[in-house]
Design a protein around this motif. Structure first.
Motif, mmCIF file in Angstrom:
data_model
loop_
_atom_site.group_PDB
_atom_site.id
_atom_site.type_symbol
_atom_site.label_atom_id
_atom_site.label_comp_id
_atom_site.label_asym_id
_atom_site.label_seq_id
_atom_site.Cartn_x
_atom_site.Cartn_y
_atom_site.Cartn_z
ATOM 1 N N LEU A 47 0.846 -1.193 0.000
ATOM 2 C CA LEU A 47 0.000 0.000 0.000
ATOM 3 C C LEU A 47 0.881 1.243 0.000
ATOM 4 O O LEU A 47 1.825 1.346 0.779
ATOM 5 C CB LEU A 47 -0.912 0.013 1.229
ATOM 6 C CG LEU A 47 -1.908 -1.146 1.348
ATOM 7 C CD1 LEU A 47 -2.754 -0.971 2.606
ATOM 8 C CD2 LEU A 47 -2.802 -1.236 0.119
ATOM 9 N N LEU A 105 -5.252 3.543 4.150
ATOM 10 C CA LEU A 105 -6.624 3.500 3.648
ATOM 11 C C LEU A 105 -7.585 3.115 4.757
ATOM 12 O O LEU A 105 -7.364 2.126 5.463
ATOM 13 C CB LEU A 105 -6.743 2.471 2.511
ATOM 14 C CG LEU A 105 -5.803 2.647 1.317
ATOM 15 C CD1 LEU A 105 -5.891 1.438 0.397
ATOM 16 C CD2 LEU A 105 -6.161 3.918 0.562
ATOM 17 N N ILE A 132 -9.373 -3.045 -2.781
ATOM 18 C CA ILE A 132 -8.384 -1.969 -2.819
ATOM 19 C C ILE A 132 -8.323 -1.408 -4.236
ATOM 20 O O ILE A 132 -8.341 -2.160 -5.204
ATOM 21 C CB ILE A 132 -6.989 -2.490 -2.417
ATOM 22 C CG1 ILE A 132 -7.030 -3.242 -1.086
ATOM 23 C CG2 ILE A 132 -5.971 -1.356 -2.379
ATOM 24 C CD1 ILE A 132 -5.794 -4.065 -0.791
ATOM 25 N N TYR A 141 -3.635 2.765 -5.445
ATOM 26 C CA TYR A 141 -3.050 2.906 -4.111
ATOM 27 C C TYR A 141 -2.088 1.771 -3.778
ATOM 28 O O TYR A 141 -1.744 1.578 -2.626
ATOM 29 C CB TYR A 141 -4.130 2.971 -3.042
ATOM 30 C CG TYR A 141 -5.042 4.174 -3.168
ATOM 31 C CD1 TYR A 141 -4.508 5.444 -3.383
ATOM 32 C CD2 TYR A 141 -6.414 4.040 -3.093
ATOM 33 C CE1 TYR A 141 -5.336 6.553 -3.515
ATOM 34 C CE2 TYR A 141 -7.240 5.139 -3.225
ATOM 35 C CZ TYR A 141 -6.693 6.399 -3.421
ATOM 36 O OH TYR A 141 -7.506 7.478 -3.556
#
Length: 194
Positions: free
Chosen positions: A142, A146, A185, A189
């Motif tokens: 990542l 988030l 996801i 990102y």
């Protein structure tokens, strides 16, 4: 080697029926058929197969050979050629070939069942924030913390997500486990882990 593969190898002269390559050949069943037969299958190389299946980015130069192979008398070859030309119709040579390619009504209907006439060449390729192609099973990192909707979980910057799954309906989404919870996801990102 099964019977259908043997028949297709004989029919094609041990060459990909789309690009004429003689490497990494395999049987490709032209969807949406439920039973593999000689009539609905063709022999393709791995390069063609991965691009047909949208698991690799389309290389337009590779497909220029369709100018010749689209004239095959084999309906399955005609169908796949029509589908790939439609994905490449932004290329002038592909549009020119589509304009002159004739399929009988039944074959054209079969070709249209995949919806490729509404497709474009990059529609299903999942890419990370750096433009690297993602595949099922990859590990990603990542690049931003988030907040997970519907949960108190925050997936922190630098978290490694192993064994991702690609969303077949949206190239901007992947799924993976963070702290034991399966989450969706956005690909923008993440960075593919080397």
């Amino acid at each position: 080697m099964n019977k259908i593969e043997a028949l297709l190898r004989e029919r094609s002269g041990n060459q990909c029926e789309l690009c004429k390559s003689d490497k990494d050949l395999q049987v490709y069943e032209t969807k949406p058929e439920s039973i593999t037969t000689e009539a609905n299958s063709l022999l393709v190389c791995n390069t063609c197969k991965t691009q047909i299946d949208k698991t690799a980015e389309i290389d337009a130069k590779h497909w220029m050979v369709l100018s010749e192979t689209m004239w095959s008398e084999i309906p399955a070859v005609q169908v796949v050629a029509w589908r790939m030309l439609n994905r490449l119709k932004n290329e002038s040579w592909a549009q020119d070939n589509l304009d002159i390619l004739y399929l009988d009504d039944e074959t054209l209907e079969w070709a249209k069942e995949a919806g490729d006439e509404h497709d474009n060449q990059s529609s299903e390729v999942h890419k990370d924030s750096n433009g690297n192609q993602l595949f099922d099973g990859d590990s990603v990192v990542l690049i931003k913390s988030l907040d997970v909707k519907g949960s108190s979980l925050t997936a922190k910057l630098g978290t490694v997500v192993k064994g991702i799954r690609l969303d077949p309906n949206n190239p901007e989404f992947i799924e993976g486990r963070v702290d034991g919870q399966m989450i969706v996801i956005l690909t923008k990102y993440v960075r593919k882990q080397s």
